[in-house]
Design a protein around this motif. Sequence first.
Motif, PDB file in Angstrom:
ATOM      1  N   ARG A 193      -2.217   0.608  -4.641  1.00 33.60           N
ATOM      2  CA  ARG A 193      -1.738  -0.715  -4.207  1.00 33.60           C
ATOM      3  C   ARG A 193      -0.906  -1.300  -5.339  1.00 33.60           C
ATOM      4  O   ARG A 193      -1.374  -1.428  -6.466  1.00 33.60           O
ATOM      5  CB  ARG A 193      -2.916  -1.611  -3.875  1.00 33.60           C
ATOM      6  CG  ARG A 193      -2.500  -2.949  -3.305  1.00 33.60           C
ATOM      7  CD  ARG A 193      -3.707  -3.627  -2.674  1.00 33.60           C
ATOM      8  NE  ARG A 193      -3.391  -4.899  -2.105  1.00 33.60           N
ATOM      9  CZ  ARG A 193      -2.888  -5.077  -0.890  1.00 33.60           C
ATOM     10  NH1 ARG A 193      -2.657  -4.045  -0.136  1.00 33.60           N
ATOM     11  NH2 ARG A 193      -2.634  -6.286  -0.439  1.00 33.60           N
ATOM     12  N   ASP A 240       0.866  -1.160   0.000  1.00 27.52           N
ATOM     13  CA  ASP A 240       0.000   0.000   0.000  1.00 27.52           C
ATOM     14  C   ASP A 240       0.910   1.219   0.000  1.00 27.52           C
ATOM     15  O   ASP A 240       1.712   1.409   0.910  1.00 27.52           O
ATOM     16  CB  ASP A 240      -0.910   0.002   1.227  1.00 27.52           C
ATOM     17  CG  ASP A 240      -1.950  -1.098   1.163  1.00 27.52           C
ATOM     18  OD1 ASP A 240      -2.473  -1.337   0.060  1.00 27.52           O
ATOM     19  OD2 ASP A 240      -2.239  -1.715   2.200  1.00 27.52           O
ATOM     20  N   VAL A 241       0.818   2.026  -1.048  1.00 31.67           N
ATOM     21  CA  VAL A 241       1.724   3.154  -1.246  1.00 31.67           C
ATOM     22  C   VAL A 241       0.926   4.425  -1.508  1.00 31.67           C
ATOM     23  O   VAL A 241      -0.295   4.391  -1.654  1.00 31.67           O
ATOM     24  CB  VAL A 241       2.687   2.886  -2.436  1.00 31.67           C
ATOM     25  CG1 VAL A 241       3.595   1.730  -2.147  1.00 31.67           C
ATOM     26  CG2 VAL A 241       1.924   2.656  -3.713  1.00 31.67           C
ATOM     27  N   ARG A 242       1.639   5.532  -1.594  1.00 34.50           N
ATOM     28  CA  ARG A 242       1.058   6.805  -1.999  1.00 34.50           C
ATOM     29  C   ARG A 242       1.674   7.162  -3.349  1.00 34.50           C
ATOM     30  O   ARG A 242       2.890   7.164  -3.492  1.00 34.50           O
ATOM     31  CB  ARG A 242       1.372   7.910  -0.996  1.00 34.50           C
ATOM     32  CG  ARG A 242       1.000   7.642   0.421  1.00 34.50           C
ATOM     33  CD  ARG A 242      -0.388   7.868   0.821  1.00 34.50           C
ATOM     34  NE  ARG A 242      -0.957   9.120   0.450  1.00 34.50           N
ATOM     35  CZ  ARG A 242      -2.259   9.320   0.425  1.00 34.50           C
ATOM     36  NH1 ARG A 242      -3.078   8.350   0.745  1.00 34.50           N
ATOM     37  NH2 ARG A 242      -2.767  10.462   0.071  1.00 34.50           N
ATOM     38  N   GLU A 243       0.835   7.426  -4.328  1.00 32.03           N
ATOM     39  CA  GLU A 243       1.346   7.849  -5.636  1.00 32.03           C
ATOM     40  C   GLU A 243       1.414   9.362  -5.656  1.00 32.03           C
ATOM     41  O   GLU A 243       0.469  10.041  -5.256  1.00 32.03           O
ATOM     42  CB  GLU A 243       0.455   7.344  -6.765  1.00 32.03           C
ATOM     43  CG  GLU A 243       0.983   7.721  -8.125  1.00 32.03           C
ATOM     44  CD  GLU A 243       0.205   7.133  -9.284  1.00 32.03           C
ATOM     45  OE1 GLU A 243       0.690   7.235 -10.413  1.00 32.03           O
ATOM     46  OE2 GLU A 243      -0.878   6.579  -9.051  1.00 32.03           O
ATOM     47  N   GLU A 244       2.529   9.895  -6.113  1.00 29.79           N
ATOM     48  CA  GLU A 244       2.708  11.339  -6.181  1.00 29.79           C
ATOM     49  C   GLU A 244       1.989  11.875  -7.408  1.00 29.79           C
ATOM     50  O   GLU A 244       2.595  12.222  -8.424  1.00 29.79           O
ATOM     51  CB  GLU A 244       4.191  11.689  -6.188  1.00 29.79           C
ATOM     52  CG  GLU A 244       4.879  11.356  -4.888  1.00 29.79           C
ATOM     53  CD  GLU A 244       6.360  11.683  -4.884  1.00 29.79           C
ATOM     54  OE1 GLU A 244       6.912  12.010  -5.953  1.00 29.79           O
ATOM     55  OE2 GLU A 244       6.953  11.603  -3.809  1.00 29.79           O
ATOM     56  N   PHE A 292       5.946   6.463  -6.736  1.00 28.97           N
ATOM     57  CA  PHE A 292       5.204   5.968  -5.576  1.00 28.97           C
ATOM     58  C   PHE A 292       6.087   6.100  -4.342  1.00 28.97           C
ATOM     59  O   PHE A 292       7.309   5.959  -4.437  1.00 28.97           O
ATOM     60  CB  PHE A 292       4.821   4.499  -5.764  1.00 28.97           C
ATOM     61  CG  PHE A 292       4.044   4.229  -7.020  1.00 28.97           C
ATOM     62  CD1 PHE A 292       2.664   4.377  -7.034  1.00 28.97           C
ATOM     63  CD2 PHE A 292       4.686   3.834  -8.171  1.00 28.97           C
ATOM     64  CE1 PHE A 292       1.947   4.138  -8.196  1.00 28.97           C
ATOM     65  CE2 PHE A 292       3.975   3.581  -9.334  1.00 28.97           C
ATOM     66  CZ  PHE A 292       2.594   3.737  -9.344  1.00 28.97           C
ATOM     67  N   ASP A 309      -3.216  -0.937  -8.563  1.00 28.10           N
ATOM     68  CA  ASP A 309      -4.661  -0.976  -8.279  1.00 28.10           C
ATOM     69  C   ASP A 309      -5.374  -1.992  -9.173  1.00 28.10           C
ATOM     70  O   ASP A 309      -6.469  -1.746  -9.665  1.00 28.10           O
ATOM     71  CB  ASP A 309      -5.298   0.403  -8.427  1.00 28.10           C
ATOM     72  CG  ASP A 309      -4.851   1.359  -7.339  1.00 28.10           C
ATOM     73  OD1 ASP A 309      -4.534   0.888  -6.237  1.00 28.10           O
ATOM     74  OD2 ASP A 309      -4.830   2.576  -7.592  1.00 28.10           O
ATOM     75  N   SER A 350      -1.243  13.733  -3.527  1.00 35.78           N
ATOM     76  CA  SER A 350      -0.981  12.309  -3.716  1.00 35.78           C
ATOM     77  C   SER A 350      -2.268  11.524  -3.517  1.00 35.78           C
ATOM     78  O   SER A 350      -3.244  12.033  -2.992  1.00 35.78           O
ATOM     79  CB  SER A 350       0.092  11.821  -2.732  1.00 35.78           C
ATOM     80  OG  SER A 350      -0.365  11.929  -1.408  1.00 35.78           O
ATOM     81  N   ARG A 351      -2.213  10.282  -3.969  1.00 33.24           N
ATOM     82  CA  ARG A 351      -3.375   9.409  -3.823  1.00 33.24           C
ATOM     83  C   ARG A 351      -2.897   8.035  -3.381  1.00 33.24           C
ATOM     84  O   ARG A 351      -1.749   7.658  -3.586  1.00 33.24           O
ATOM     85  CB  ARG A 351      -4.165   9.306  -5.125  1.00 33.24           C
ATOM     86  CG  ARG A 351      -3.434   8.557  -6.213  1.00 33.24           C
ATOM     87  CD  ARG A 351      -4.304   8.374  -7.454  1.00 33.24           C
ATOM     88  NE  ARG A 351      -3.726   7.384  -8.332  1.00 33.24           N
ATOM     89  CZ  ARG A 351      -3.978   6.090  -8.300  1.00 33.24           C
ATOM     90  NH1 ARG A 351      -4.813   5.601  -7.431  1.00 33.24           N
ATOM     91  NH2 ARG A 351      -3.409   5.257  -9.143  1.00 33.24           N
ATOM     92  N   ARG A 352      -3.794   7.266  -2.774  1.00 35.98           N
ATOM     93  CA  ARG A 352      -3.460   5.912  -2.347  1.00 35.98           C
ATOM     94  C   ARG A 352      -3.454   4.967  -3.529  1.00 35.98           C
ATOM     95  O   ARG A 352      -4.275   5.098  -4.433  1.00 35.98           O
ATOM     96  CB  ARG A 352      -4.495   5.423  -1.345  1.00 35.98           C
ATOM     97  CG  ARG A 352      -4.034   5.549   0.066  1.00 35.98           C
ATOM     98  CD  ARG A 352      -4.979   4.872   0.976  1.00 35.98           C
ATOM     99  NE  ARG A 352      -5.804   5.934   1.560  1.00 35.98           N
ATOM    100  CZ  ARG A 352      -6.905   5.733   2.216  1.00 35.98           C
ATOM    101  NH1 ARG A 352      -7.387   4.537   2.366  1.00 35.98           N
ATOM    102  NH2 ARG A 352      -7.558   6.737   2.726  1.00 35.98           N
ATOM    103  N   ARG A 370      11.143   5.585  -2.236  1.00 29.06           N
ATOM    104  CA  ARG A 370      10.495   6.180  -3.407  1.00 29.06           C
ATOM    105  C   ARG A 370      10.722   5.209  -4.555  1.00 29.06           C
ATOM    106  O   ARG A 370      11.855   4.842  -4.852  1.00 29.06           O
ATOM    107  CB  ARG A 370      11.076   7.540  -3.719  1.00 29.06           C
ATOM    108  CG  ARG A 370      10.456   8.167  -4.963  1.00 29.06           C
ATOM    109  CD  ARG A 370      10.826   9.617  -5.135  1.00 29.06           C
ATOM    110  NE  ARG A 370      10.115  10.405  -4.133  1.00 29.06           N
ATOM    111  CZ  ARG A 370      10.703  11.166  -3.218  1.00 29.06           C
ATOM    112  NH1 ARG A 370      12.008  11.245  -3.165  1.00 29.06           N
ATOM    113  NH2 ARG A 370       9.992  11.851  -2.358  1.00 29.06           N
TER     114      ARG A 370
END
Length: 142
Positions: free
Chosen positions: A71, A8-12, A115, A82, A67-69, A102
């Motif tokens: 997977r 589970d990551v955060r996309e920039e 990410f 995702d 950013s958004r969540r 990163r």
Amino acid sequence: MDGSVALDVREEKPPLWAIVAPALYLLACALCIRAVLMDRSIDVGIPGLFVAVGLAPAFAVPAVFSSRRARLEATSEGLLVDGALMKFDEIRVERVDRGGARIRVETRTGGARTFVAPAYKDAQRLAAMLPPVSAPAGALAA
């Protein structure tokens, strides 16, 4: 794929609704100006108030929600973002502060995605499970 790693990551990348916020604000401004120009009997007060109140939030939203969540999962065919398969040419894992990582991905279409993972070890394990890139993007197209 057995033993697969999912992160589970955060996309920039700001979400679409955050990118659209300034455009919607400018549309609302144009509609307020149009309303005042069409009916000279009304005052600028209420439409002007709406325009003034929305100025700061409309342009701050894309900066706040930058950013958004997402997977990430490793498969034998590429990287799942995702649930959607993404073919890539290069993937790099870099250390960031607080033990995070990163993940920079150069896609086959020429784009780049970034990410941020919470743990560097997990990001390295994900990158190690991905298949090696054996041919350049257009080599097999002929």
